[in-house]
Write a protein that holds these residues in place. Sequence first.
Motif, PDB file in Angstrom:
ATOM      1  N   UNK A 164      -3.355  -0.121 -18.049  1.00  0.00           N
ATOM      2  CA  UNK A 164      -3.224   1.120 -18.094  1.00  0.00           C
ATOM      3  C   UNK A 164      -4.810   1.867 -18.689  1.00  0.00           C
ATOM      4  N   UNK A 165      -5.000   1.616 -19.327  1.00  0.00           N
ATOM      5  CA  UNK A 165      -6.556   2.363 -19.517  1.00  0.00           C
ATOM      6  C   UNK A 165      -7.127   2.277 -18.394  1.00  0.00           C
ATOM      7  N   UNK A 166      -7.749   0.926 -18.422  1.00  0.00           N
ATOM      8  CA  UNK A 166      -8.151   0.489 -16.832  1.00  0.00           C
ATOM      9  C   UNK A 166      -7.958   1.629 -15.551  1.00  0.00           C
ATOM     10  N   UNK A 167      -6.684   1.778 -15.506  1.00  0.00           N
ATOM     11  CA  UNK A 167      -6.582   2.839 -14.568  1.00  0.00           C
ATOM     12  C   UNK A 167      -5.983   0.941 -13.050  1.00  0.00           C
ATOM     13  N   UNK A 168      -5.454  -0.284 -13.382  1.00  0.00           N
ATOM     14  CA  UNK A 168      -4.973  -1.119 -12.939  1.00  0.00           C
ATOM     15  C   UNK A 168      -3.135  -0.352 -12.684  1.00  0.00           C
ATOM     16  N   UNK A 169      -3.046  -0.241 -14.019  1.00  0.00           N
ATOM     17  CA  UNK A 169      -1.648  -0.347 -14.076  1.00  0.00           C
ATOM     18  C   UNK A 169      -0.919   1.778 -14.633  1.00  0.00           C
ATOM     19  N   UNK A 170       0.017   2.262 -14.182  1.00  0.00           N
ATOM     20  CA  UNK A 170       0.230   3.418 -14.949  1.00  0.00           C
ATOM     21  C   UNK A 170       2.119   3.094 -15.333  1.00  0.00           C
ATOM     22  N   UNK A 171       2.324   4.554 -16.650  1.00  0.00           N
ATOM     23  CA  UNK A 171       3.319   4.286 -16.261  1.00  0.00           C
ATOM     24  C   UNK A 171       4.200   5.535 -15.309  1.00  0.00           C
ATOM     25  N   UNK A 172       5.335   4.274 -14.728  1.00  0.00           N
ATOM     26  CA  UNK A 172       6.111   5.687 -13.895  1.00  0.00           C
ATOM     27  C   UNK A 172       7.185   6.378 -14.711  1.00  0.00           C
ATOM     28  N   UNK A 173       7.400   5.902 -15.476  1.00  0.00           N
ATOM     29  CA  UNK A 173       8.597   6.411 -15.969  1.00  0.00           C
ATOM     30  C   UNK A 173       8.702   6.152 -17.808  1.00  0.00           C
ATOM     31  N   UNK A 174       9.991   7.278 -18.159  1.00  0.00           N
ATOM     32  CA  UNK A 174       9.891   6.564 -19.945  1.00  0.00           C
ATOM     33  C   UNK A 174      11.529   6.057 -19.250  1.00  0.00           C
ATOM     34  N   UNK A 175      11.767   4.859 -20.552  1.00  0.00           N
ATOM     35  CA  UNK A 175      13.344   4.531 -20.895  1.00  0.00           C
ATOM     36  C   UNK A 175      13.618   4.321 -21.768  1.00  0.00           C
ATOM     37  N   UNK A 176      14.160   5.294 -22.259  1.00  0.00           N
ATOM     38  CA  UNK A 176      14.436   4.997 -24.140  1.00  0.00           C
ATOM     39  C   UNK A 176      13.525   5.684 -24.511  1.00  0.00           C
ATOM     40  N   UNK A 177      12.084   6.311 -24.079  1.00  0.00           N
ATOM     41  CA  UNK A 177      11.033   6.297 -24.689  1.00  0.00           C
ATOM     42  C   UNK A 177      10.205   5.027 -24.525  1.00  0.00           C
ATOM     43  N   UNK A 178      10.269   4.202 -23.837  1.00  0.00           N
ATOM     44  CA  UNK A 178       9.604   2.734 -23.277  1.00  0.00           C
ATOM     45  C   UNK A 178       9.073   2.700 -22.332  1.00  0.00           C
ATOM     46  N   UNK A 179       7.349   2.672 -22.182  1.00  0.00           N
ATOM     47  CA  UNK A 179       6.609   2.700 -20.615  1.00  0.00           C
ATOM     48  C   UNK A 179       7.529   1.667 -19.469  1.00  0.00           C
ATOM     49  N   UNK A 180       7.798   2.496 -19.005  1.00  0.00           N
ATOM     50  CA  UNK A 180       7.873   1.222 -18.063  1.00  0.00           C
ATOM     51  C   UNK A 180       6.330   0.611 -16.952  1.00  0.00           C
ATOM     52  N   UNK A 181       6.231   0.182 -16.788  1.00  0.00           N
ATOM     53  CA  UNK A 181       4.944   0.129 -16.128  1.00  0.00           C
ATOM     54  C   UNK A 181       4.399  -0.340 -14.632  1.00  0.00           C
ATOM     55  N   UNK A 182       3.519  -0.110 -13.629  1.00  0.00           N
ATOM     56  CA  UNK A 182       3.479  -0.732 -12.259  1.00  0.00           C
ATOM     57  C   UNK A 182       2.375  -0.641 -11.922  1.00  0.00           C
ATOM     58  N   UNK A 183       1.801  -1.608 -10.959  1.00  0.00           N
ATOM     59  CA  UNK A 183       0.212  -0.797 -10.231  1.00  0.00           C
ATOM     60  C   UNK A 183       0.366   0.350 -10.564  1.00  0.00           C
TER      61      UNK A 183
END
Length: 395
Positions: A170-189
Motif C-alpha cells: 500500500x505504501x509503495x503504491x502497488x496496492x490500494x484500499x478500494x473500500x472499508x468492510x466492517x472497518x477492515x481495509x479491502x485491498x486490490x492492485x
Amino acid sequence: MTTLPRPSTDLSAAEARRIALRAQGFLGAPDRRSGVRGVLRHLGAVQLDTISVLARSHELIPYARLGAVGRATVEDAYWKPGAEPPRAFEYWSHAACLLPIEEWPHFAFRRRAYRARPHWNHELPYGAYDQVVKQLRAQGPLTATDLGGAKRTSEWWDWSGAKVAVERALMYGEVVCVERRGWKRVYDLAERAIPTALLHDELDDAECLRRLVGLAGRSLGVGTRADLADYHRLKGEQVDAVIADSGLVPVAVEGWSKPAWADPEALAAPPRGRHRTTLLSPFDSLVWERARTERIFGFTHRLEAYVPKPKRVHGYFAMPVLAGGRLVGRVDPAREGRTLVAKQVTLDGPKAVPAVAQALVEAAGWVDCTDVRVERVDAPELREPLTAELSRALA
C-alpha cells in the motif's frame, strides 16, 4: 538565508478567520449539488480514525459542512464498489486519509520515499510480498484476513507476515484500499483500481510538492509555512523549496508572528454568507493543527481519547462546537439507545447556550436519536439554561 517576498496584502485577524472558514466549507451556502464528493475534493484530505462515538470521523466531516447527509451516501461517495471512475483512495497524508482519486499522481514523491526507506518497524518475511501480490491478482479484492489475517499475542494485535506485506505494498503504491468492510481495509492492485491516466509516478518530487502546497493553501485559505506543511505532513524545507511557484501569495495577518501565504482566489472577494453551527470531529481539518486553531480561534483543542481518564479535562472525544464563525464550546458525546448523551459540556459563557443546544439537537437527529440528555456542564449555572433550550428545540 532565504529572503521572503514582501506581503502583498494585509489581513486583519477576523478577515483571516473568515477566509479560513470559507476555504474549509463553513461559511456561505454549502455546495449540496457536489455533495460529499465535493467536500472531499474541496478539502483535499479527510482523515480516518478507528474511534466511533456518534459516527466515524470521515462521516462527521461532510455532516459538519452539509448537514444531515445520509451515512450510506457518505460511504458510497468514498468507496462505492464498482464506481467508475473510483472516487477516492487511502494514503498517508496528514495521517491516514481519504484523498480524491485525482491526487494519486501528487503522492509519487512519498511512494518513492517509502520504496527507498531502509528501516521498518515490522520485518517483512521472505516471499510474503510476492505472495500477497500474486493472491490479489488471482482473487482480489481481499481483506488482510483473507490474505492471512492478523496473529493475536497475549497483549495486543500483532501483524502477520501477510499484513506486513500488504501494508508495505500500500505504501509503495502497488496496492490500494478500494473500500472499508466492517472497518477492515479491502485491498486490490493499483493497476486495477486507479484509472490508467492517473496510474503513474511521472511527476518529480518538486512538482508533487508544488502541487500539494498549492492545494493545501487553497484548502486552508490562508496559512503559515507550518500550516501548509502540516496539511499533508510535509517538511518545512520542502515547503520552502516550492512556495514561490505554488501560486500562493504572501500576506501579513494581524497578530500572527510568522509570515503567511494565501490563495489569491480567497483574497479576490470578501467571505460572506451564513455560518454553520455544528459539532466538529476532533480530526476535522479545520481544527486538526493545534497551534493554528489557537492562533485563529483562541481555542485550545486537544484530543483526549489517548489521555489517561483521570487526566482528561474535557472528555474522551470532546467535539468543538462551531457557531457564528467561532468555537464556542465542547461536547463529549455518547449514545444510549436513541438518546444522545452529552457526558460533559463546556460552554464559552451564556451566549453559547443556544448554539450548543442547536448543534446537539441537529446531531441527534442525524444519528437517529430522539432525545438529548446532559450529564455534566462545566459551569453548573448554565446547566438549567442549556436543558431548557434543549427542551424547546426538541419539542
